[in-house]
Write an enzyme that holds these catalytic residues in place. Structure first.
Site, PDB file in Angstrom:
ATOM      1  N   GLN A 185      43.471  37.936  15.348  1.00  0.00           N
ATOM      2  CA  GLN A 185      43.353  38.881  16.651  1.00  0.00           C
ATOM      3  C   GLN A 185      42.513  39.961  16.247  1.00  0.00           C
ATOM      4  O   GLN A 185      41.462  40.050  17.046  1.00  0.00           O
ATOM      5  CB  GLN A 185      44.842  39.388  17.002  1.00  0.00           C
ATOM      6  CG  GLN A 185      44.875  40.115  18.285  1.00  0.00           C
ATOM      7  CD  GLN A 185      45.120  39.097  19.502  1.00  0.00           C
ATOM      8  OE1 GLN A 185      45.269  37.766  19.243  1.00  0.00           O
ATOM      9  NE2 GLN A 185      45.292  39.366  20.494  1.00  0.00           N
ATOM     10  N   GLY A 222      21.653  41.448  48.008  1.00  0.00           N
ATOM     11  CA  GLY A 222      22.889  41.978  48.257  1.00  0.00           C
ATOM     12  C   GLY A 222      22.495  43.182  49.240  1.00  0.00           C
ATOM     13  O   GLY A 222      21.519  43.754  49.479  1.00  0.00           O
ATOM     14  N   GLU A 243      18.771  40.116  38.252  1.00  0.00           N
ATOM     15  CA  GLU A 243      17.791  41.146  37.512  1.00  0.00           C
ATOM     16  C   GLU A 243      17.004  40.516  36.361  1.00  0.00           C
ATOM     17  O   GLU A 243      16.818  41.254  35.429  1.00  0.00           O
ATOM     18  CB  GLU A 243      18.655  42.337  37.063  1.00  0.00           C
ATOM     19  CG  GLU A 243      17.673  43.685  37.301  1.00  0.00           C
ATOM     20  CD  GLU A 243      17.091  43.883  38.651  1.00  0.00           C
ATOM     21  OE1 GLU A 243      17.983  43.976  39.566  1.00  0.00           O
ATOM     22  OE2 GLU A 243      15.846  43.621  38.538  1.00  0.00           O
ATOM     23  N   GLN A 287      13.617  40.272  47.198  1.00  0.00           N
ATOM     24  CA  GLN A 287      12.738  39.642  46.418  1.00  0.00           C
ATOM     25  C   GLN A 287      12.852  38.247  46.436  1.00  0.00           C
ATOM     26  O   GLN A 287      12.034  37.333  46.701  1.00  0.00           O
ATOM     27  CB  GLN A 287      12.465  40.461  45.062  1.00  0.00           C
ATOM     28  CG  GLN A 287      11.603  39.757  43.953  1.00  0.00           C
ATOM     29  CD  GLN A 287      11.391  40.722  42.933  1.00  0.00           C
ATOM     30  OE1 GLN A 287      11.004  41.755  42.970  1.00  0.00           O
ATOM     31  NE2 GLN A 287      11.958  40.108  41.617  1.00  0.00           N
ATOM     32  N   THR A 315      22.532  36.534  35.131  1.00  0.00           N
ATOM     33  CA  THR A 315      21.298  35.912  36.027  1.00  0.00           C
ATOM     34  C   THR A 315      20.546  36.900  37.054  1.00  0.00           C
ATOM     35  O   THR A 315      19.425  36.850  36.856  1.00  0.00           O
ATOM     36  CB  THR A 315      22.223  35.039  36.797  1.00  0.00           C
ATOM     37  OG1 THR A 315      22.860  34.100  35.999  1.00  0.00           O
ATOM     38  CG2 THR A 315      21.234  34.226  37.673  1.00  0.00           C
TER      39      THR A 315
END
Ligand SMILES: CC(C)(COP(=O)(O)OP(=O)(O)OC[C@H]1O[C@@H](n2cnc3c(N)ncnc32)[C@H](O)[C@@H]1OP(=O)(O)O)[C@@H](O)C(=O)NCCC(=O)NCCSC(=O)CCCCCCCCCCCCCCC(=O)O
Ligand SMILES: Cc1cc2nc3c(=O)[nH]c(=O)nc-3n(C[C@H](O)[C@H](O)[C@H](O)COP(=O)(O)OP(=O)(O)OC[C@H]3O[C@@H](n4cnc5c(N)ncnc54)[C@H](O)[C@@H]3O)c2cc1C
Length: 627
Positions: free
Chosen positions: A330, A177, A424, A137, A422
């Site tokens: 912590q 990908g 999707e 896409q 970033t």
């Protein structure tokens, strides 16, 4: 010493049934059994070794990933694993690879946007991995703006074909990908042109490579886009670049559930919303929320176990130093992340239900909940990935210097995870979608259309009605504030789904009590973090804010004796965690020391380069040596 549980004293403090919590975390007794069995199968098989990844070159890493993917597939076939078990095996192999996109995007896109006939043709090939797919896409010039994509698909009625073409450099497909070196097919998104008229972006199945010798088909220029962030495992994924030079495909390779092109060249829009073209993104976004709880829980497991092992300062009369997990600072950094991991798990379970529900409704052509499903998947994907990426980095810092070692598992977990903010859907762009949904709801307040579902609470914001007339004009101007409102809406969603989870039957001694503590930590931590908004809007008084902070400290003290047991409940093997700091037995120091000597740099006592560069320096022979 090996075999000694250095965290036994921590595990003995637990006030709840850990095995029962493992089932809550897994989702059901069945899911726990499958997860437990498959994770141990992967951990015990040397074929899935991953501790050497940081020493491999990119080409070695990539080839090793192909080997593992093939080995995983052989294991699935040989052991006759179910689809559920196969997905779990790929999950525990824990290697970004083309299979993620093949199973996670290519197949869902065909299932969601293909006709029955197209599904019957392509899905059997994909399920048997006789074709390997990617989701093409994004382009060099456009990712967020899907309607801005430039690749064209022009219908040729003479030959009953589409001509797929990359008209400009910026129209080159960029990022998909699996595209770079492996995929044989793509779902390629292109601007449909029929009879000279543009009809918007649609999906097309395009074969990229020969199934005989894997060479790119005529008209295809395809390759990898190069190294990515850090030296992490994501470089095992061949994110690719692809240019089409007037590539012809049969008309029946346009995904035609949403709209059709007839052989006569007529464009027909079904009576389904065009946004179904975006359906695969809805699916992946809901899986990404579940993935966020997994990634955050991995980091929290490592940081919690190490915080219980690490001792620093506080020795009294020569006694042991203080465990860093006992420091309130912590705890105030770590326990909200522990609570978030559980919170994201439960909102992810709900989102999976919402996606299944909207998918079922779409099959009956009921589109009533699609806008809400889009807003929820977009908003929760944005919220949980941002919090998880920040949380993994915080866990690295919670581990001090050793958190920066690859053997801690945290640098790689961060490098592999952060693109989730970033891909999707870029997180801010997605929050703007949520803001648009919220403002649309505001504009309907007072009308007969009452807000329901996740926005039902908005009926109580009558005062917004006065400003609704300005909202349309001011959206762009107010977008930064509206994004914050979108985040608040999504946080409310997470808290409300955690509360709903607690209203269910939850078996096991002390389990529900522990989850109530974590739910209160999650909610009060948000109140603390955003108390400025709550105070400035008069939602709380300064006294409320002070009480919330006091309660948080008390809740941290309640979690403290259960912290190790709460991360044991994730039931992660040492193999999957991939972390010396997070190893189950807490035997950290000997393992760190042993691992150091395995680094290739320690293969020789005198380093390569000494005689060429260092010796001349030391002997002041630098003037004569050729640099
Ligand atoms: C939404 C956009 C930003 C804008 O879209 P538009 O410009 O077209 O629309 P508008 O903003 O004008 O809105 C119009 C209208 O539509 C509604 N809308 C929009 N989107 C949707 C949607 N998806 N669904 C329903 N409705 C939608 C919107 O609300 C408006 O409605 P109103 O008019 O009523 O207001 C769009 O451009 C967009 O989405 N942009 C983002 C692009 C994007 O997300 N790209 C992703 C590319 S793919 C990618 O990045 C892949 C990454 C993969 C990473 C690794 C893989 C992970 C795999 C996970 C799963 C693994 C599982 C493995 C399983 C196994 O192994 O077995
Ligand atoms: C690791 C990785 C894997 C990927 N895998 C795939 C894949 O398999 N298939 C695929 O198709 N794609 C894939 N992508 C591409 C990914 O989907 C896009 O990068 C993503 O959608 C973001 O689009 P972009 O890069 O154009 O960002 P841009 O939109 O250019 O973002 C840049 C900045 O602009 C801002 N911005 C953009 N629009 C607006 C607006 N309207 N208002 C306010 N601010 C705005 C953003 O918030 C951001 O800050 C992958 C990306 C990565 C990093």
């Amino acid at each position: 010493m090996e075999g000694v549980d250095h965290l036994a004293h921590e595990r003995n403090k637990s006030e709840f049934d850990v095995d029962a919590m493992k089932i809550v975390w897994a989702g059901s007794p069945h899911a726990f059994v499958v997860s437990d069995r498959i994770s141990k199968l992967v951990a015990s098989d040397p074929g899935f070794r991953k501790d050497n990844r940081s020493t491999l070159s990119r080409k070695e890493l990539f080839k090793n990933t192909l080997r593992k993917a093939a080995y995983a597939w052989k294991t699935i076939i040989d052991l006759h694993l179910s689809e559920e078990e196969a997905a779990k095996l790929r999950f525990y192999v824990d290697e970004p690879a083309f299979t993620d996109v093949h199973w996670g995007m290519f197949i869902p896109a065909i299932k969601g946007q293909g006709t029955e006939e197209q599904q019957q043709k392509w899905l059997p090939l994909a399920y048997k991995m006789q074709i390997i797919g990617c989701y093409a896409q994004t382009e060099l010039g456009h990712g967020s703006n899907v309607q801005g994509l430039e690749t064209t698909a022009t219908f040729d009625p003479q030959t009953d074909e589409f001509i797929i073409h990359s008209p400009t450099l910026t129209s080159s497909k960029w990022w998909p990908g699996g595209l770079g070196k492996v995929a044989t097919h793509a779902i390629a998104y292109a601007l449909l042109i029929v009879g000279g008229r543009e009809q918007g972006v649609h999906g097309f199945i395009v074969q990229l490579r020969s199934l005989e010798d894997h060479s790119p088909l005529p008209g295809m220029t395809v390759g990898d886009i190069g190294m990515k962030f850090g030296n992490g495992a994501y470089n095992a994924m061949d994110n690719g670049v692809l240019r089409f030079d007037h590539v012809r495909i049969p008309r029946n390779q346009m995904l035609m559930r949403v709209s059709q092109v007839t052989c006569e060249g007529k464009y027909k829009q079904s009576d389904v919303p065009r946004q179904l073209v975006y359906g695969a993104m809805l699916y992946v976004r809901q899986t990404i929320v579940a993935d966020a709880s997994c990634a955050l829980s991995r980091a929290v497991c490592i940081a919690t176990r190490y915080s219980a092992v690490r001792r620093q300062f506080g020795s009294q009369n020569g006694g042991p130093e203080t465990q860093v997990i006992d420091y309130k600072t912590q705890q105030s950094r770590l326990f909200p992340l522990l609570a978030s991991a559980y919170a994201f798990r439960f909102v992810g379970e709900w989102l999976k239900w919402l996606y299944a529900d909207v998918t079922q409704r779409l099959q009956a052509n009921d589109f009533s909940t699609l806008p809400e499903a889009h807003a929820c998947t977009a908003g929760l994907k944005s919220l949980t990935t941002t919090a998880t990426a920040d949380g993994i980095e915080e866990c690295r810092k919670l581990c001090g210097g050793h958190g920066y070692l690859c053997s801690s598992g945290l640098p790689e977990l961060f490098a592999v995870y952060v693109p989730a903010c970033t891909y999707e859907g870029e997180n801010t762009v997605l929050l703007l979608q949520v803001a648009r949904f919220l403002m649309k709801t505001v504009s309907q307040l007072g009308s007969s259309k009452k807000p329901v579902g996740t926005i039902a609470y908005m009926t109580r914001v009558e005062h917004l009605m006065q400003c609704r007339c300005g909202v349309q004009r001011g959206f762009a101007e107010l977008s930064a504030d509206l994004v914050e409102a979108a985040v608040a809406h999504c946080q409310l969603l997470v808290v409300s789904k955690f509360i709903e989870k607690l209203q269910q039957e939850i078996p096991g001694k002390g389990v529900k009590q522990q989850l109530e503590v974590l739910c209160n930590i999650y909610a009060l931590f948000l109140l603390h973090k955003h108390q400025g908004d709550f105070l400035s809007t008069g939602c709380i008084t300064p006294k409320h804010a002070a009480l919330a902070n006091d309660e948080l400290r008390s809740l941290y003290s309640q979690v403290r004796p259960n912290a190790i047991a709460l991360v044991d409940a994730f039931n992660y093997t040492d193999h999957y965690l991939g972390s010396i700091l997070g190893c189950y037995d807490g035997n950290v120091y000997p393992k760190l020391y042993e691992a150091a000597w395995k680094d290739p740099l320690n293969e020789s006592v005198v380093p390569d380069g000494y005689h060429q560069y260092i010796r001349p320096l030391l002997k002041q022979e630098i003037r004569t040596a050729r640099l």
